[in-house]
Design an enzyme around this catalytic site. Structure first.
Site, PDB file in Angstrom:
ATOM      1  CE  LYS A  15      -9.023   7.286 -20.185  1.00 39.38           C
ATOM      2  NZ  LYS A  15      -9.024   7.290 -18.773  1.00 39.38           N
ATOM      3  CE1 TYR A  39     -13.204  11.754 -17.933  1.00 39.54           C
ATOM      4  CE2 TYR A  39     -12.422  11.806 -15.649  1.00 39.54           C
ATOM      5  CZ  TYR A  39     -12.837  11.027 -16.767  1.00 39.54           C
ATOM      6  OH  TYR A  39     -13.562   9.859 -16.675  1.00 39.54           O
ATOM      7  CG  ASP A  72      -5.431  15.348 -17.246  1.00 41.39           C
ATOM      8  OD1 ASP A  72      -4.506  14.791 -17.845  1.00 41.39           O
ATOM      9  OD2 ASP A  72      -6.405  15.118 -16.625  1.00 41.39           O
ATOM     10  NE  ARG A 119      -2.375   0.649   3.560  1.00 34.80           N
ATOM     11  CZ  ARG A 119      -2.018   1.471   4.541  1.00 34.80           C
ATOM     12  NH1 ARG A 119      -1.654   2.943   4.290  1.00 34.80           N
ATOM     13  NH2 ARG A 119      -1.792   1.006   5.796  1.00 34.80           N
TER      14      ARG A 119
END
Length: 409
Positions: free
Chosen positions: A225, A128, A200, A75
């Site tokens: 992506k 987005y 971004d 983690r």
């Protein structure tokens, strides 16, 4: 801070020499993998272990307290994930990188860890859809002021920043209307006010654009992506200033939105061909955009590589390629759009982008599915707009199918 292993740690614990002076195609293959991998593997091993064991208690304590490099718990850090982070770090030219379970995990963890009640954020109206929801719903509930500015109005962006803010969040090209922000101008305005700048870079990829070179503090990606490129792994990544990345790491450590070792392996595999794929998609995207731009049944085309794009000159100045993403509207109603989309071949009707195969879909079921119709209208997104992500198929075949499909409009 406990267990913050540098992102350049290798699966066998050895430090790696960055290959920052090489071309992107070489970095995409060898970044983070320059030295021998564990067990003599030719590809990065999947270290599918939640905890990491120590025979020596003093060594264990040193690693847990961040006094020595190593791994305690996945983690926090993981060897396979660390190589993915390092490859992204080198490609973008940042000081540090951390990975997340998805692109939205990267975005939300970044904003929530760097902002506090009473802060002010300046961003754009064309982000987005998931990001827009954070700006319109989540952050205001936390008493964080959000100023969403007209994306194409550089003067308005400057003026909003000049009022004072703690963070400026940019996205260029934007999703889904492919608007362009002048990074150099916006970042200079932000630096005058001492604001953190986050960009971004998902649409552009580090192959076509490197915001950190313009002075951005942080750059992030939905690695699902273009970085992965095969529609088979989800992930996100944040790269930039070490002190800011460390702050976001501490937040992610508690929230737990970590990238899995197996997903990191798939993303690493995909990144080997990142440069090849993006350059091919640049060529195809421009060819498809030019075809659609002259078709009588297409009402509008949004692609920064077109000379008719209002920020084409800015895109040419800050991008080395214009990408494989475009959007367009057919000349008709939603029924016409459905006939067109339903008749296409060599395309997936799916909510993603940046893959080796072409994808298409309206924002109402892709980029802005999280938003209501009213919110999409407020953001200037038409219900008949289509987002088109070029794959690596032959451009002539894609254009022929589009031409055939448009006969149904």
């Amino acid at each position: 801070m406990a267990d913050y292993t540098p992102s350049h740690a290798s699966p066998d614990g050895a430090d790696r020499m960055a290959i920052t002076n090489q071309h992107p195609s070489t970095i995409a293959v060898w970044g983070g993998e320059e030295k021998p991998l564990a067990f003599g593997a030719a590809q990065v091993p999947i270290v599918q272990s939640a905890p990491f064991a120590y025979e020596d208690m003093d060594e264990w304590a040193a690693v847990a307290l961040g006094q020595a490099e190593g791994y305690i718990y996945s983690r926090n850090t993981n060897p396979t994930v660390g190589v993915f982070e390092e490859k992204c770090r080198i490609l973008e030219g940042g000081e540090k990188a951390i990975a997340f379970a998805s692109g939205m995990a990267a975005i939300s963890n970044t904003l929530l860890s760097l902002l506090s009640p009473g802060d002010r954020v300046v961003s754009i109206k064309d982000s987005y859809g998931g990001t827009s929801r954070l700006f319109m719903d989540t952050l205001p509930r936390m008493q964080i002021e959000v100023d969403l500015v007209e994306t194409s109005d550089a003067d308005a962006i400057d003026a909003a920043i000049a009022k004072g803010c703690e963070l400026v969040y940019l996205e260029t090209p934007t999703n889904p209307t492919l608007k362009i922000i002048d990074l150099d101008r916006a970042i200079r305005a932000a630096k005058k006010r001492g604001a953190i700048v986050v960009v971004d870079n998902t649409f552009a990829t580090p192959i076509n654009q490197r915001p950190l070179e313009f002075g951005a503090d942080l750059v992030l990606h939905s690695a699902t992506k273009y970085l992965g490129g095969h529609d088979d792994a989800m992930g996100g990544v944040l790269i930039g200033r070490e002190d800011l990345v460390r702050t976001v790491y501490e937040h992610r450590e508690i929230c737990g939105a970590v990238l899995s070792a197996f997903s990191a392996y798939l993303l690493l595999r995909g990144m080997k061909t990142l440069d090849l794929r993006v350059k091919k998609q640049n060529e195809t995207g421009l060819a498809v955009a030019r075809f659609l731009n002259q078709h009588p049944k297409v009402a509008s085309v949004f692609y920064p590589g077109l000379e008719t794009h209002d920020k084409h000159d800015v895109a040419r100045r800050q991008m080395s390629g214009f990408g494989g993403m475009l959007s367009f509207s057919v000349d008709g109603d939603f029924d016409a759009l459905k006939r067109f989309v339903g008749g296409l071949k060599y395309v997936h009707r799916a909510a993603s982008l940046g893959s080796v195969n072409t994808l298409i879909g309206p924002p109402s079921v892709t980029s802005h599915v999280e938003c209501t119709a009213e919110q999409r209208a407020e953001l200037g997104i038409s219900e008949t707009l289509l987002r088109y992500s070029c794959g690596v198929e032959d451009a002539e075949d894609l254009i022929a199918q589009l031409d055939e499909g448009l006969k149904a409009v």
